[in-house]
Design a protein around this motif. Structure first.
Motif, PDB file in Angstrom:
ATOM      1  N   ARG A   1      67.438  64.255  44.997  1.00 30.13           N
ATOM      2  CA  ARG A   1      66.839  63.572  45.770  1.00 30.13           C
ATOM      3  C   ARG A   1      65.288  63.569  45.288  1.00 30.13           C
ATOM      4  N   ALA A   2      64.888  64.808  45.446  1.00 29.22           N
ATOM      5  CA  ALA A   2      63.689  65.111  45.142  1.00 29.22           C
ATOM      6  C   ALA A   2      63.090  64.994  43.979  1.00 29.22           C
ATOM      7  N   VAL A   3      63.920  65.265  42.849  1.00 25.12           N
ATOM      8  CA  VAL A   3      63.411  64.841  41.419  1.00 25.12           C
ATOM      9  C   VAL A   3      62.953  63.489  41.200  1.00 25.12           C
ATOM     10  N   GLY A   4      63.844  62.386  41.622  1.00 22.64           N
ATOM     11  CA  GLY A   4      63.543  61.109  41.499  1.00 22.64           C
ATOM     12  C   GLY A   4      62.520  60.475  42.527  1.00 22.64           C
ATOM     13  N   GLU A   5      62.036  61.298  43.474  1.00 22.77           N
ATOM     14  CA  GLU A   5      61.144  60.645  44.347  1.00 22.77           C
ATOM     15  C   GLU A   5      60.006  60.226  44.089  1.00 22.77           C
ATOM     16  N   TYR A   6      59.506  59.041  44.512  1.00 23.90           N
ATOM     17  CA  TYR A   6      58.107  58.355  44.114  1.00 23.90           C
ATOM     18  C   TYR A   6      57.415  58.060  45.223  1.00 23.90           C
ATOM     19  N   GLY A   7      57.674  57.289  46.087  1.00 22.90           N
ATOM     20  CA  GLY A   7      57.129  56.565  47.250  1.00 22.90           C
ATOM     21  C   GLY A   7      56.285  57.309  48.026  1.00 22.90           C
ATOM     22  N   SER A   8      56.723  58.667  48.519  1.00 22.63           N
ATOM     23  CA  SER A   8      56.142  59.577  49.473  1.00 22.63           C
ATOM     24  C   SER A   8      55.268  60.249  48.693  1.00 22.63           C
ATOM     25  N   VAL A   9      55.607  60.706  47.562  1.00 20.44           N
ATOM     26  CA  VAL A   9      54.792  61.621  46.813  1.00 20.44           C
ATOM     27  C   VAL A   9      53.530  61.150  46.169  1.00 20.44           C
ATOM     28  N   VAL A  10      53.550  59.892  45.856  1.00 19.47           N
ATOM     29  CA  VAL A  10      52.467  59.348  44.983  1.00 19.47           C
ATOM     30  C   VAL A  10      51.149  59.267  45.949  1.00 19.47           C
ATOM     31  N   PHE A  11      51.342  59.299  47.216  1.00 13.26           N
ATOM     32  CA  PHE A  11      50.248  59.148  48.160  1.00 13.26           C
ATOM     33  C   PHE A  11      49.557  60.409  48.590  1.00 13.26           C
ATOM     34  N   ILE A  12      50.343  61.422  48.458  1.00 11.04           N
ATOM     35  CA  ILE A  12      49.738  63.023  48.993  1.00 11.04           C
ATOM     36  C   ILE A  12      49.742  63.848  47.882  1.00 11.04           C
ATOM     37  N   ALA A  13      50.086  63.390  46.454  1.00 14.08           N
ATOM     38  CA  ALA A  13      49.956  64.037  45.461  1.00 14.08           C
ATOM     39  C   ALA A  13      48.465  64.648  44.721  1.00 14.08           C
ATOM     40  N   GLY A  14      47.903  63.096  44.838  1.00 11.35           N
ATOM     41  CA  GLY A  14      46.268  63.410  44.379  1.00 11.35           C
ATOM     42  C   GLY A  14      46.658  62.644  42.597  1.00 11.35           C
ATOM     43  N   ASN A  15      47.834  62.944  42.135  1.00 12.21           N
ATOM     44  CA  ASN A  15      48.019  62.364  40.889  1.00 12.21           C
ATOM     45  C   ASN A  15      47.120  62.476  39.647  1.00 12.21           C
ATOM     46  N   LEU A  16      46.593  63.922  39.530  1.00  9.01           N
ATOM     47  CA  LEU A  16      45.835  64.205  38.329  1.00  9.01           C
ATOM     48  C   LEU A  16      46.917  64.779  37.295  1.00  9.01           C
ATOM     49  N   PRO A  17      46.578  64.355  36.177  1.00  8.27           N
ATOM     50  CA  PRO A  17      47.358  64.789  34.968  1.00  8.27           C
ATOM     51  C   PRO A  17      47.160  66.382  34.723  1.00  8.27           C
ATOM     52  N   PHE A  18      48.239  66.826  34.573  1.00 14.09           N
ATOM     53  CA  PHE A  18      48.259  68.325  34.236  1.00 14.09           C
ATOM     54  C   PHE A  18      48.373  69.213  35.598  1.00 14.09           C
ATOM     55  N   GLN A  19      47.983  68.564  36.783  1.00 17.81           N
ATOM     56  CA  GLN A  19      47.677  69.372  37.935  1.00 17.81           C
ATOM     57  C   GLN A  19      48.730  68.775  39.020  1.00 17.81           C
ATOM     58  N   THR A  20      48.629  67.660  39.485  1.00 14.56           N
ATOM     59  CA  THR A  20      49.416  67.123  40.641  1.00 14.56           C
ATOM     60  C   THR A  20      50.148  65.645  40.203  1.00 14.56           C
ATOM     61  N   GLU A  21      50.518  65.685  38.895  1.00 20.86           N
ATOM     62  CA  GLU A  21      51.168  64.173  38.318  1.00 20.86           C
ATOM     63  C   GLU A  21      52.464  64.333  38.204  1.00 20.86           C
ATOM     64  N   ILE A  22      53.283  63.975  38.622  1.00 16.33           N
ATOM     65  CA  ILE A  22      54.823  64.000  38.701  1.00 16.33           C
ATOM     66  C   ILE A  22      55.389  63.045  37.777  1.00 16.33           C
ATOM     67  N   ALA A  23      56.627  63.254  37.191  1.00 21.31           N
ATOM     68  CA  ALA A  23      57.278  62.523  36.140  1.00 21.31           C
ATOM     69  C   ALA A  23      57.437  61.221  36.537  1.00 21.31           C
ATOM     70  N   PRO A  24      58.084  60.953  37.564  1.00 23.12           N
ATOM     71  CA  PRO A  24      58.293  59.476  38.075  1.00 23.12           C
ATOM     72  C   PRO A  24      56.926  58.447  37.886  1.00 23.12           C
ATOM     73  N   LEU A  25      55.742  59.263  38.212  1.00 24.11           N
ATOM     74  CA  LEU A  25      54.526  58.657  38.181  1.00 24.11           C
ATOM     75  C   LEU A  25      54.037  58.205  36.653  1.00 24.11           C
ATOM     76  N   ILE A  26      54.454  58.888  35.974  1.00 25.04           N
ATOM     77  CA  ILE A  26      54.244  58.567  34.461  1.00 25.04           C
ATOM     78  C   ILE A  26      54.928  57.503  34.031  1.00 25.04           C
ATOM     79  N   ILE A  27      56.372  57.640  34.632  1.00 30.26           N
ATOM     80  CA  ILE A  27      57.356  56.490  33.995  1.00 30.26           C
ATOM     81  C   ILE A  27      56.524  54.826  34.411  1.00 30.26           C
ATOM     82  N   VAL A  28      56.253  55.035  35.779  1.00 25.76           N
ATOM     83  CA  VAL A  28      55.673  53.977  36.456  1.00 25.76           C
ATOM     84  C   VAL A  28      54.378  53.443  35.735  1.00 25.76           C
TER      85      VAL A  28
END
Length: 276
Positions: free
Chosen positions: A206-233
Motif C-alpha cells: 500500500r505504501a509503495v503506490g501511495e501518492y495523494g497523502s505523500v505529495v503534500f508532505i514530502a516537499g517533492n525535491l528531486p534526489f531528496q524527497t521525490e517519490i516514484a509515483p510523483l515522477i510517473i504523474v
C-alpha cells in the motif's frame, strides 16, 4: 442410494471461466498493456527512462520509506491488534473505527492534515524542530504519511489471528514455567507469524503506490524527497507516456518480486512451525 452432492456455485469450468475472465479484464490486460507501452520506444528508451539517476533516487526513497513504514506498522499495529482482540474497555468501538479511518479518508485530506500537523509551526512539527527533526517536507514526513495509510492493513490482518489463538495455550506455557518473553517468542509469534508477515506485506504494498497523502508532505525535491509515483504523474502531465510506463513497470516488477519472496518465506516459516 447415494445422493449426489450439489455445489451452491456452478461447475468448476464455468466458475473458473468467469473468475479468469474477471482477472484478465481488471488485472492481467491492464498490466500487459502497461508493459507493452513501456517498450514502445525501444529497449534503449526504456533503460534510459527507468534507470535514470532521478528515477533511481526516487526508487530508493519510495521503497526504503515504505519498508520503514511497514516495519513501524508491524510493531505498533501488533499492539493495537492485541488490545482490540483480547480486551474489553470503554471506547473500544471508537478505537476500532479509528483504525479504519485511513480507508475512508481521502488521501489528499490526510496529506493536508499531516502537513499542517508536522509543519515547522504545527502542533507536532514545532517540538520536533526544537529537537533538530524536520517534520513536513522531509523524508521523515514521507514515512509518517506512509505509516498513516498502512496501519489498517496490519491491524485487520492480525486481529482475526490473535482471536483464534486460545488463551489456554499461554496459560499452559506459563504453568510450565515459561516467562513472559518466552511465551511471546515461543508460543504467540509462531502461531500468528504468517498473519503478521501478511500484514507487513500489505502495508508495504500500500505504501509503495501511495501518492495523494505523500505529495503534500514530502516537499517533492528531486534526489531528496521525490517519490516514484510523483515522477510517473509528472511524466504523464508532460505527455511522456512511454517514460512514465517504464518507471511504473520497474516499480511493479520490484513489488512483485517482494511479494513472491515474502509468500515463499511465509510458507517456509509456516511449515517449520508445523514441523516443530
Amino acid at each position: 442410494m447415494k445422493i449426489a452432492k450439489r455445489s451452491a456455485l456452478p461447475a468448476f469450468g464455468v466458475t473458473f471461466g468467469f473468475g479468469f475472465f474477471y482477472m484478465c479484464l481488471l488485472i492481467l490486460i491492464p498490466l500487459a498493456a502497461l508493459a507493452a507501452k513501456s517498450i514502445d520506444g525501444g529497449y534503449e528508451t526504456f533503460i534510459e527512462a527507468a534507470f535514470s539517476e532521478r528515477a533511481l533516487a526516487a526508487y530508493k526513497i519510495s521503497f526504503s520509506a515504505s519498508f520503514f513504514a511497514a516495519f513501524v506498522n508491524a510493531a505498533f499495529g501488533f499492539c493495537i491488534a492485541w488490545v482490540l482482540a483480547r480486551y474489553e474497555f470503554f471506547g473500544k468501538n471508537i478505537l476500532d473505527a479509528l483504525v479504519d479511518m485511513p480507508f475512508a479518508l481521502p488521501t489528499a485530506v490526510a496529506g493536508i492534515a499531516l502537513t499542517t500537523l508536522y509543519s515547522s509551526n504545527g502542533l507536532l512539527g514545532a517540538p520536533l524542530e526544537t529537537m533538530g527533526i524536520k517534520g513536513a517536507f522531509s523524508y521523515f514526513g514521507i514515512v509518517v504519511a506512509l505509516i498513516f495509510v498502512g496501519v489498517p492493513f496490519t491491524v485487520r490482518t492480525l486481529v482475526p489471528a490473535i482471536k483464534e489463538l486460545p488463551k489456554e495455550i499461554e496459560e499452559a506455557a506459563s504453568t510450565l514455567g515459561a516467562k513472559g518473553y518466552q511465551v511471546f517468542w515461543k508460543v504467540i509469534i509462531p502461531t500468528i507469524w504468517i498473519a503478521w508477515l501478511s500484514g507487513f506485506v500489505l502495508s508495504f504494498a500500500r505504501a509503495v503506490g501511495e501518492y495523494g497523502s505523500v505529495v503534500f508532505i514530502a516537499g517533492n525535491l528531486p534526489f531528496q524527497t521525490e517519490i516514484a509515483p510523483l515522477i510517473i504523474v509528472t511524466k504523464l502531465e508532460q505527455y511522456e507516456y512511454i517514460e512514465s510506463a517504464a518507471i511504473a513497470v520497474v516499480m511493479l516488477f520490484v513489488s512483485l518480486i517482494f511479494l513472491v519472496l515474502t509468500d515463499f518465506l511465509g510458507k517456509k516459516l509456516g511449515n517449520a512451525g508445523v514441523n516443530r
